[in-house]
Write a protein that holds these residues in place. Structure first.
Motif, PDB file in Angstrom:
ATOM      1  N   ALA A 118       0.806  -1.219   0.000  1.00  0.00           N
ATOM      2  CA  ALA A 118       0.000   0.000   0.000  1.00  0.00           C
ATOM      3  C   ALA A 118       0.836   1.265   0.000  1.00  0.00           C
ATOM      4  O   ALA A 118       0.324   2.346  -0.289  1.00  0.00           O
ATOM      5  CB  ALA A 118      -0.929   0.005   1.215  1.00  0.00           C
TER       6      ALA A 118
ATOM      7  N   ILE B 181     -10.773  -3.256   0.313  1.00  0.00           N
ATOM      8  CA  ILE B 181     -10.514  -1.914   0.830  1.00  0.00           C
ATOM      9  C   ILE B 181     -11.771  -1.067   0.658  1.00  0.00           C
ATOM     10  O   ILE B 181     -12.703  -1.446  -0.049  1.00  0.00           O
ATOM     11  CB  ILE B 181      -9.298  -1.261   0.124  1.00  0.00           C
ATOM     12  CG1 ILE B 181      -9.560  -1.047  -1.363  1.00  0.00           C
ATOM     13  CG2 ILE B 181      -8.052  -2.117   0.313  1.00  0.00           C
ATOM     14  CD1 ILE B 181      -8.395  -0.369  -2.112  1.00  0.00           C
TER      15      ILE B 181
ATOM     16  N   ASP C  25     -10.660   4.353  -0.441  1.00  0.00           N
ATOM     17  CA  ASP C  25      -9.294   3.898  -0.705  1.00  0.00           C
ATOM     18  C   ASP C  25      -9.123   3.403  -2.135  1.00  0.00           C
ATOM     19  O   ASP C  25      -8.040   3.534  -2.714  1.00  0.00           O
ATOM     20  CB  ASP C  25      -8.900   2.800   0.279  1.00  0.00           C
ATOM     21  CG  ASP C  25      -8.396   3.356   1.608  1.00  0.00           C
ATOM     22  OD1 ASP C  25      -8.373   4.597   1.764  1.00  0.00           O
ATOM     23  OD2 ASP C  25      -8.011   2.554   2.480  1.00  0.00           O
TER      24      ASP C  25
ATOM     25  N   THR D 113      -6.357   4.970  -4.457  1.00  0.00           N
ATOM     26  CA  THR D 113      -5.384   4.111  -5.134  1.00  0.00           C
ATOM     27  C   THR D 113      -5.352   4.406  -6.631  1.00  0.00           C
ATOM     28  O   THR D 113      -4.275   4.562  -7.227  1.00  0.00           O
ATOM     29  CB  THR D 113      -5.721   2.633  -4.898  1.00  0.00           C
ATOM     30  OG1 THR D 113      -5.669   2.371  -3.490  1.00  0.00           O
ATOM     31  CG2 THR D 113      -4.739   1.718  -5.615  1.00  0.00           C
TER      32      THR D 113
ATOM     33  N   PHE E 219      -3.879   2.602   0.480  1.00  0.00           N
ATOM     34  CA  PHE E 219      -5.038   1.902   1.017  1.00  0.00           C
ATOM     35  C   PHE E 219      -4.668   1.156   2.288  1.00  0.00           C
ATOM     36  O   PHE E 219      -3.484   1.017   2.644  1.00  0.00           O
ATOM     37  CB  PHE E 219      -5.592   0.895   0.001  1.00  0.00           C
ATOM     38  CG  PHE E 219      -4.592  -0.114  -0.480  1.00  0.00           C
ATOM     39  CD1 PHE E 219      -4.320  -1.274   0.233  1.00  0.00           C
ATOM     40  CD2 PHE E 219      -3.888   0.077  -1.671  1.00  0.00           C
ATOM     41  CE1 PHE E 219      -3.383  -2.189  -0.201  1.00  0.00           C
ATOM     42  CE2 PHE E 219      -2.948  -0.843  -2.114  1.00  0.00           C
ATOM     43  CZ  PHE E 219      -2.693  -1.987  -1.376  1.00  0.00           C
TER      44      PHE E 219
END
Length: 202
Positions: A97, A120, A124, A128, A197
């Motif tokens: 992450a 997630i 997130d 991402t 995340f």
């Protein structure tokens, strides 16, 4: 990490006709497309045992020209990936992450985000996707997955990719969605301290 046993989770890949087995075949197909197109740098987030990438890479005629970094937090899965990794494929046991995990391996021509978006939060996922240009060379292919249970977030994720400078190549699957996007934006500097995340409980 959640309480799920991420080693046993891979057993579903071995069940013929299972949704994960079908997802795996689809992801491998697109990995081969990217390698055929000339991808030479590859990164894989939350790579598990590397089953989506490593067997394809090992059997590809361009394998000697490809450098890959697979990042996986579970030490047992990382060890399993190393056991099948061809020369040029590096398996790192670490936190996928954090953008720092990809220093020296990006910008990549192929980025795999498989088995992540179902574990997630929606915020997130969006974070991402917005961060992925830091990992991508211009023209890079991103392959990602997400279950298509209701509410089906796959169309929304596609919109987030397109907002972040990606062009949709295709989306396949009815129970597990496999999305393919190509980065059409400019190079973006790496911000090593960025966290994309955190996995959540199932």
């Amino acid at each position: 990490m959640t309480e799920r046993d991420w080693v046993k989770w891979h057993d579903f890949y071995d069940q013929p006709g299972s949704s994960l087995e079908r997802r795996l075949r689809t992801v491998r197909k697109w990995v081969e497309v990217a390698l055929d197109e000339g991808a030479s740098r590859v990164v894989s987030l939350c790579a598990g045992q590397g089953r989506d990438l490593l067997p394809v890479l090992a059997g590809h005629p361009r394998r000697g020209q490809v450098r890959a970094r697979l990042v996986e937090l579970d030490e047992r899965n990382a060890a399993a990936a190393r056991s099948i990794a061809p020369e040029g494929a590096e398996v790192v046991c670490g936190d996928a992450a954090v953008v720092r995990a990809y220093e020296g391996a990006v910008p990549a021509d192929l980025v795999l985000v498989c088995g992540v978006f179902g574990n997630i939060t929606d915020d997130d996922i969006r974070r991402t996707v917005a961060t992925l240009p830091q990992l991508c060379a211009p023209g890079a292919m991103v392959i990602w997955t997400r279950g298509r249970h209701e509410p089906d977030l796959v169309p929304v994720i596609c919109d987030w990719f397109e907002d972040a400078g990606f062009e949709r190549v295709g989306v396949e699957g009815t129970d597990y969605g496999v999305g393919v996007h190509r980065y059409t934006g400019p190079p973006v500097p790496l911000e090593p301290g960025t966290r994309m995340f955190a996995f959540v409980g199932q």
